[in-house]
Design a protein around this motif. Structure first.
Motif, PDB file in Angstrom:
ATOM      1  N   UNK A   2       0.829  -1.209   0.000  1.00 36.31           N
ATOM      2  CA  UNK A   2       0.000   0.000   0.000  1.00 36.31           C
ATOM      3  C   UNK A   2       0.871   1.271   0.000  1.00 36.31           C
ATOM      4  N   UNK A   3       1.909   1.268   0.826  1.00 37.34           N
ATOM      5  CA  UNK A   3       2.777   2.465   0.941  1.00 37.34           C
ATOM      6  C   UNK A   3       3.570   2.713  -0.339  1.00 37.34           C
ATOM      7  N   UNK A   4       3.731   1.678  -1.163  1.00 35.43           N
ATOM      8  CA  UNK A   4       4.568   1.840  -2.366  1.00 35.43           C
ATOM      9  C   UNK A   4       3.731   1.916  -3.640  1.00 35.43           C
ATOM     10  N   UNK A   5       2.421   2.051  -3.463  1.00 32.11           N
ATOM     11  CA  UNK A   5       1.572   1.952  -4.669  1.00 32.11           C
ATOM     12  C   UNK A   5       1.818   3.087  -5.661  1.00 32.11           C
ATOM     13  N   UNK A   6       2.328   4.234  -5.162  1.00 32.74           N
ATOM     14  CA  UNK A   6       2.597   5.345  -6.091  1.00 32.74           C
ATOM     15  C   UNK A   6       4.088   5.488  -6.391  1.00 32.74           C
ATOM     16  N   UNK A   7       4.874   4.520  -5.963  1.00 32.49           N
ATOM     17  CA  UNK A   7       6.323   4.569  -6.228  1.00 32.49           C
ATOM     18  C   UNK A   7       6.663   3.634  -7.387  1.00 32.49           C
ATOM     19  N   UNK A   8       7.738   3.928  -8.110  1.00 33.25           N
ATOM     20  CA  UNK A   8       8.108   3.045  -9.232  1.00 33.25           C
ATOM     21  C   UNK A   8       8.807   1.765  -8.766  1.00 33.25           C
ATOM     22  N   UNK A   9       8.111   1.049  -7.875  1.00 24.10           N
ATOM     23  CA  UNK A   9       8.646  -0.213  -7.340  1.00 24.10           C
ATOM     24  C   UNK A   9       8.247  -1.336  -8.283  1.00 24.10           C
ATOM     25  N   UNK A  10       9.207  -2.183  -8.649  1.00 25.36           N
ATOM     26  CA  UNK A  10       8.862  -3.290  -9.555  1.00 25.36           C
ATOM     27  C   UNK A  10       9.084  -4.661  -8.925  1.00 25.36           C
ATOM     28  N   UNK A  11       9.507  -4.708  -7.652  1.00 20.53           N
ATOM     29  CA  UNK A  11       9.691  -6.006  -6.994  1.00 20.53           C
ATOM     30  C   UNK A  11       9.782  -5.811  -5.473  1.00 20.53           C
ATOM     31  N   UNK A  12       9.390  -6.842  -4.754  1.00 17.16           N
ATOM     32  CA  UNK A  12       9.489  -6.837  -3.288  1.00 17.16           C
ATOM     33  C   UNK A  12      10.510  -7.897  -2.880  1.00 17.16           C
ATOM     34  N   UNK A  13      11.520  -7.475  -2.126  1.00 15.49           N
ATOM     35  CA  UNK A  13      12.599  -8.372  -1.698  1.00 15.49           C
ATOM     36  C   UNK A  13      12.397  -8.659  -0.219  1.00 15.49           C
ATOM     37  N   UNK A  14      12.287  -9.939   0.130  1.00 20.04           N
ATOM     38  CA  UNK A  14      12.003 -10.318   1.513  1.00 20.04           C
ATOM     39  C   UNK A  14      13.230 -11.036   2.057  1.00 20.04           C
ATOM     40  N   UNK A  15      13.900 -10.430   3.014  1.00 21.47           N
ATOM     41  CA  UNK A  15      15.102 -11.078   3.562  1.00 21.47           C
ATOM     42  C   UNK A  15      14.820 -11.623   4.968  1.00 21.47           C
ATOM     43  N   UNK A  16      15.600 -12.618   5.348  1.00 20.09           N
ATOM     44  CA  UNK A  16      15.383 -13.277   6.637  1.00 20.09           C
ATOM     45  C   UNK A  16      14.185 -14.206   6.549  1.00 20.09           C
ATOM     46  N   UNK A  17      13.956 -14.753   5.376  1.00 16.81           N
ATOM     47  CA  UNK A  17      12.696 -15.459   5.150  1.00 16.81           C
ATOM     48  C   UNK A  17      12.842 -16.976   5.095  1.00 16.81           C
TER      49      UNK A  17
END
Ligand code: TPP
Ligand SMILES: O=c1ccn([C@@H]2O[C@H](COP(=O)(O)O)[C@@H](O)[C@H]2O)c(=O)[nH]1
Length: 249
Positions: free
Chosen positions: A110-125
């Motif tokens: 939700x917080x990144x919906x207006x940002x040019x984000x193209x991937x979510x990186x999940x570390x410690x997973x």
């Protein structure tokens, strides 16, 4: 058709188009520095903030996330106080029917919906508690309903992501790929799977626990295609030079 280049995030010239979520597992310092550099938004779940604080001992002020969420049964008070003083948003997510990771991912998307984000990186997973490991994979199933962007679980030489039904092209051409990869039919059986670019390809074949699961597979080309009728977990190994500096515990 979807095109993924999962290990592009590890390249020195990676674009700054990611969002990062840090979970409560030992962290790898060099990869985390890379992901801080390429992430437009950084979130931490609960005890992940203790891990971040310890990982950057003495230089915590250089690695400040945007948000910390959780039910706060793991983050310690002095560590939370430190980040609060750095003006980091702290959001309580008390619901006990979803994991802190799932809740954090929803908020991050939700917080990144207006940002040019193209991937979510999940570390410690990966690694650690087995219930959490499966819960993290289960979150990937929710993720495909939350965001069309890829969500990568990436830790300790392993990357996993969920391929939605349809055709996906996976570019395995970064030079960081380890020799192994796999297709794991988690959640439900896949009746129709067709691949190219693997040593052991499938041709409109079923994958299912108790039948065939494609582990210890490897590449025959730098581009893999996977066509599946149901969501299918893609796993691959990577080599990143900092593994030696991995935090233990
Ligand atoms: C059927 C069912 N099983 C188990 C739970 C319990 N549960 C599921 S998610 C969750 C929250 C987990 O919080 P998180 O901080 O992610 O994990 P922790 O390290 O605290 O175990 C809980 C308590 C539940 N609500 N429903
Ligand atoms: O062994 C583990 C422990 C935790 N996680 C992930 O981290 C978050 C936050 O954990 P807390 O224990 O509440 O601090 C949790 O939701 C899991 O996604 C993990 O993957 N493995």
């Amino acid at each position: 058709m979807r095109v993924l280049r999962p290990l592009a995030c590890l390249l020195p010239n990676a674009a700054k188009t990611a969002a990062l979520v840090i979970l409560n597992r030992p962290l790898e310092g060099e990869i985390l520095k890379q992901f801080f550099n390429i992430s437009l938004f950084k979130a931490v779940t609960d005890g992940g903030i203790n891990r971040l604080f310890t990982c950057f001992d003495g230089q915590q002020d250089k690695y400040i996330p945007d948000l910390i969420t959780g039910d706060f049964d793991s983050a310690t008070r002095p560590v939370l106080d430190f980040y609060q003083q750095q003006s980091v948003s702290i959001m309580n997510t008390p619901d006990q029917d979803e994991t802190d990771f799932t809740k954090c991912l929803r908020i991050t998307v939700d917080k990144t919906k207006h940002l040019p984000v193209d991937q979510y990186l999940i570390v410690g997973s990966m690694g650690g508690r087995l219930d959490h490991h499966y819960a993290n994979v289960a979150t990937l199933f929710k993720a495909i309903t939350i965001t069309p962007r890829p969500v990568y679980l990436i830790s300790s030489g392993n990357l996993a992501c969920l391929l939605p039904p349809g055709k996906t092209v996976i570019q395995a051409d970064t030079g960081l790929e380890d020799d192994w990869c796999g297709l794991i039919p988690m959640g439900c059986r896949c009746d129709h799977v067709t691949t190219t670019g693997l040593k052991w390809n499938l041709s409109d074949q079923p994958l299912a626990f108790g039948e065939l699961v494609s582990t210890s597979n490897t590449y025959s080309a730098q581009q893999v295609t996977v066509e599946t009728d149901q969501p299918l977990l893609w796993t691959m190994g990577y080599r990143f030079s900092e593994q030696a500096s991995e935090e233990t515990g």
